[in-house]
Design a protein around this motif. Structure first.
Motif, PDB file in Angstrom:
ATOM      1  N   VAL A   1      10.761  91.110 -10.234  1.00  0.00           N
ATOM      2  CA  VAL A   1       9.462  90.826 -10.835  1.00  0.00           C
ATOM      3  C   VAL A   1       9.344  89.322 -11.048  1.00  0.00           C
ATOM      4  O   VAL A   1      10.286  88.662 -11.503  1.00  0.00           O
ATOM      5  CB  VAL A   1       9.312  91.578 -12.174  1.00  0.00           C
ATOM      6  CG1 VAL A   1       8.017  91.185 -12.870  1.00  0.00           C
ATOM      7  CG2 VAL A   1       9.360  93.080 -11.951  1.00  0.00           C
TER       8      VAL A   1
ATOM      9  N   GLY B   1       7.758  94.740 -16.870  1.00  0.00           N
ATOM     10  CA  GLY B   1       7.839  93.289 -16.743  1.00  0.00           C
ATOM     11  C   GLY B   1       9.138  92.691 -17.233  1.00  0.00           C
ATOM     12  O   GLY B   1       9.517  91.597 -16.823  1.00  0.00           O
TER      13      GLY B   1
ATOM     14  N   LEU C   1       4.518  95.344 -20.267  1.00  0.00           N
ATOM     15  CA  LEU C   1       5.246  94.076 -20.296  1.00  0.00           C
ATOM     16  C   LEU C   1       6.709  94.279 -20.678  1.00  0.00           C
ATOM     17  O   LEU C   1       7.599  93.591 -20.166  1.00  0.00           O
ATOM     18  CB  LEU C   1       4.583  93.106 -21.278  1.00  0.00           C
ATOM     19  CG  LEU C   1       3.219  92.538 -20.871  1.00  0.00           C
ATOM     20  CD1 LEU C   1       2.609  91.753 -22.020  1.00  0.00           C
ATOM     21  CD2 LEU C   1       3.354  91.654 -19.634  1.00  0.00           C
TER      22      LEU C   1
ATOM     23  N   VAL D   1       4.405  87.171 -15.090  1.00  0.00           N
ATOM     24  CA  VAL D   1       4.421  88.003 -16.297  1.00  0.00           C
ATOM     25  C   VAL D   1       4.133  87.161 -17.530  1.00  0.00           C
ATOM     26  O   VAL D   1       3.349  87.548 -18.412  1.00  0.00           O
ATOM     27  CB  VAL D   1       5.783  88.718 -16.424  1.00  0.00           C
ATOM     28  CG1 VAL D   1       5.886  89.442 -17.762  1.00  0.00           C
ATOM     29  CG2 VAL D   1       5.981  89.706 -15.287  1.00  0.00           C
TER      30      VAL D   1
ATOM     31  N   CYS E   1       3.547  92.772 -13.002  1.00  0.00           N
ATOM     32  CA  CYS E   1       4.823  93.477 -13.231  1.00  0.00           C
ATOM     33  C   CYS E   1       5.323  94.223 -12.001  1.00  0.00           C
ATOM     34  O   CYS E   1       6.360  94.885 -12.056  1.00  0.00           O
ATOM     35  CB  CYS E   1       4.675  94.464 -14.395  1.00  0.00           C
ATOM     36  SG  CYS E   1       4.348  93.667 -15.986  1.00  0.00           S
TER      37      CYS E   1
END
Length: 731
Positions: free
Chosen positions: A76, A111, A107, A81, A68
């Motif tokens: 990113v 992310g 996430l 991810v 991330c």
């Protein structure tokens, strides 16, 4: 405790054998940890891998953190991810619950994972764990799904049942409740009874909230940047909040720290609801005598960030702080405790109040004078963090004209403070961030105070960390060094190289780029290679559209920085600048004898502005433009010429200081030599009259540096020969 007996490892498959040994070691280490760490003892029931330094939970958490992390382009890698998200689903409940919630939150927020299939499977896996989940994890879990725009009725139903099962919501951490309420407002499926219960409960716990919690709570009630419409679903709750601030018992009884957190929450949200802010302002002023210094500083900064800090409110804060600092100065025992007591005037409270005054551009002479005395005490100076020290010096330097105008000993005490602080800055230079260290040098430059040891230490630390410089750091550092006349060759070459680098060249704002180029031009004139630049440059340039010829100057870092910047100084960009920035840019390019497109564009932009309104040019712009035209050996276009003559007949000669008078006279003499019948000759009488007035009561002084703040006009080793040369040419 001893490890539990393990199965017969000889009969197990290699993978299972390795796993069994691993789990046995985990049990042994976790057993040791529970004797000393109550948090581990509390959470151990979820999964022992939660606390294993080398377990899969820690490994996967680190992998998600790396995936991330933005790359060099600031983005990113979504493939990375997605890969770690797949690993998360495969691992399942073999890792600790805390790790699972943390990974989902990472996430969603860092992310930016938006795959609905992943979030649906994650919700199915997490829903059964909610009934036994600690309260502080429940809010984080719901917030993660909310951030990913993923709605799972099954998960929300489990969360609702989990919270409603609490007999008293006071047992649930306030941060979890604010996260849960904020997420519930953005999702469907949360039990309405739970929402109503949280809305009734949270106002009682405002004093427990930090500014982030309060911001989430207030935004859940509808406190946003936009004005609320009459049909806003949260209007009823917002009306209750307004009523509470204007006299309701629920808000009137809040302690000062809670009111401060609420103000910070409004600032975080950018909420400028006039009625809310007026009500909070009235409450703060009514309880001002009971406000701890830090809370007072928080309110001042919050209102300053919102642009709602009026002079009357800030003067009241300043009076209160002045009295408090004076009491500390009179009590040596209290003074020695001030840096350690949270409710005392420590470095955070004092510097935040100074910063609020700087943002609001309000100079409270009593408070600033008391703050100078406070920082002049050695215990207080050493207790200051690097950021606090940088903020204080920045605020003092911003009001240096006001210190000079205050009379008495205010200015001398300020200069003494900077001299007192300089060795401490040098000693702790490596602990400052790049931005804070640049701000310190900028503050010293505004006062004209140079400490050679501090400068060398600060530049050494900055050059070591040049890869961390951003465009603002480069522009501010270059301007500070040029303002001080500290033309360190290594520093300026590094600044020029960073300005032309692929990392920063495109990222400069226009005002930053102009400021940087002006500082580099000053350095170029002071460097030993300037004579070579001058001898190889063309003596004159014809300004016309499309002229992109440049001189044959050596490819020094400074020249490369100017050439790199030329690609971004288009007519469209210059049209967004003010007249001062355009003139400063023109002046900078001509100082290094570069006749490039920005010169053409700058003259054309000034001509276009003067054709619409000739009164837009002030004395500073006139001075800069005349100097540039003299170096080019060119007369200005007709509309610009008329605008340049404007200040000569408008009685502005009182604004001509010695340096500007000599500079303009020198420029006009050079222009007159190549164009003897130019209309700009009208300036000569104004400049010579001004020069005569200066000569009547001044004497040259080459041995003593001009002291900032002094009204005495001082000749220097640069202005006197320049003026003499110009007068001799005229005669």
């Amino acid at each position: 405790p001893s490890p539990p007996p393990t199965p017969n490892l000889r009969t197990m498959k290699p993978a299972l054998r390795k796993r069994a040994r691993h789990l046995a070691a985990i049990v042994f280490r976790a057993g040791k940890a529970t004797r000393t760490d109550p948090l581990i003892a509390k959470e151990q029931r979820f999964c022992l891998d939660q606390f294993d330094d080398h377990g899969p939970g820690r490994y996967l958490r680190d992998a998600v953190t790396r995936a991330c992390r933005p790359g060099q382009d600031g983005r990113v890698n979504q493939k990375a991810v997605a890969a770690v998200a797949k690993q998360f689903l495969e691992v399942g409940d073999s890792i600790g619950l805390g790790y699972r919630v943390f990974i989902l939150s990472r996430l969603a927020h860092a992310g930016g994972l938006q795959q609905q299939g992943f979030w649906q499977r994650a919700a199915e896996a997490m829903a059964p764990t909610v009934p036994t989940m600690p309260g502080d994890l429940v809010g984080l879990l719901v917030n993660a799904f909310s951030a990913a725009n993923a709605t799972s009725p099954e998960l929300l139903r489990a969360v609702s049942e989990r919270i409603l099962a609490e007999a008293d919501l006071s047992a649930v951490p306030v941060s979890s409740l604010t996260l849960l309420l904020h997420s519930a407002r953005q999702a469907h499926g949360v039990d309405k009874q739970l929402v109503e219960r949280m809305e009734e409960h949270l106002p009682k716990r405002l004093s427990e909230m930090n500014s982030h919690d309060a911001a989430l709570f207030l935004s859940s009630l509808g406190a946003h940047k936009q004005d609320l419409g009459p049909e806003n679903p949260h209007d009823v709750k917002m009306e209750e909040l307004r009523a509470g601030l204007h006299g309701g018992n629920s808000m009137q009884d809040l302690p000062a720290p809670a009111l401060a957190q609420m103000a910070q929450a409004f600032a975080r949200l950018g909420c400028r609801d006039a009625e809310l802010l007026r009500g909070l302002r009235s409450l703060v002023l009514a309880k001002l005598a009971r406000f701890p210094p830090r809370s007072l500083a928080m309110v001042a900064n919050a209102y300053a960030r919102l642009g709602k800090l009026d002079q009357q409110m800030l003067l009241a804060f300043g009076d209160h702080a002045t009295a408090g600092l004076q009491r500390l100065a009179e009590d040596p025992v209290a003074l020695s405790r001030a840096s350690t007591e949270i409710d005392g005037y420590d470095h955070i409270a004092v510097t935040q109040l100074l910063n609020a005054h700087a943002k609001a551009k309000v100079f409270h002479v009593g408070f600033f004078s008391a703050a100078v005395d406070w920082l002049s005490a050695w215990p207080n100076l050493t207790a200051c963090s690097p950021q606090s020290l940088a903020n204080a010096l920045h605020a003092f330097a911003k009001f240096s004209p006001e210190f000079r105008a205050a009379g008495g000993s205010h200015w001398d005490r300020l200069l003494s403070l900077f001299a007192f602080v300089a060795p401490e800055v040098a000693r702790r230079a490596s602990k400052f961030t790049v931005q804070n260290l640049v701000n310190v040098l900028a503050a010293f430059s505004h006062l004209g105070h140079i400490d050679s040891h501090m400068m060398s230490e600060a530049l050494r630390c900055l050059l070591v960390r040049r890869s961390a410089w951003n465009t603002q750091d480069v522009a501010n550092l270059a301007s500070a060094l040029a303002r001080l006349g500290h033309f360190d060759a290594q520093a300026f070459q590094a600044l020029a190289q960073e300005a032309a680098s692929d990392r920063l060249a495109r990222a400069f704002r226009l005002d930053e780029r102009v400021s940087l180029l002006n500082a580099l031009a000053h350095f170029a004139r002071q460097s030993p290679t300037y004579a070579e630049l001058e001898s190889t440059a063309s003596e004159a340039c014809i300004i016309q559209a499309g002229n992109s010829a440049s001189g044959t100057a050596p490819e020094s870092p400074v020249v490369l920085a100017f050439e790199s910047s030329a690609h971004y100084l288009t007519p469209q960009q210059l049209s967004k600048a003010n007249s001062f920035e355009v003139a400063l840019l023109l002046n900078a390019y001509t100082k290094v004898h570069l006749s490039m497109q920005p010169v053409t564009h700058a003259v054309a932009e000034l001509e276009a502005r003067c054709s619409k309104d000739a009164s837009k040019l002030d004395l500073v712009v006139v001075s800069l433009t005349l100097g540039a035209l003299a170096r080019l050996g060119c007369l200005p276009p007709p509309h610009l010429e008329r605008a340049l003559l404007g200040p000569a007949s408008s009685g502005l000669k009182d604004g001509l200081d010695l340096v500007r008078t000599v500079g303009m006279l020198n420029a006009l003499v050079r222009l007159d030599a190549s164009h003897p019948k130019a209309a700009l000759r009208r300036w000569f009488s104004v400049l010579l009259d001004r020069l005569s007035e200066v000569l009547k009561n001044t004497q040259p002084d080459f041995n003593q540096r001009h002291r900032p703040g002094s009204n005495r006009t001082v000749w220097s080793s640069h202005t006197l020969p320049t003026a003499l040369d110009a007068v001799c040419m005229l005669s």
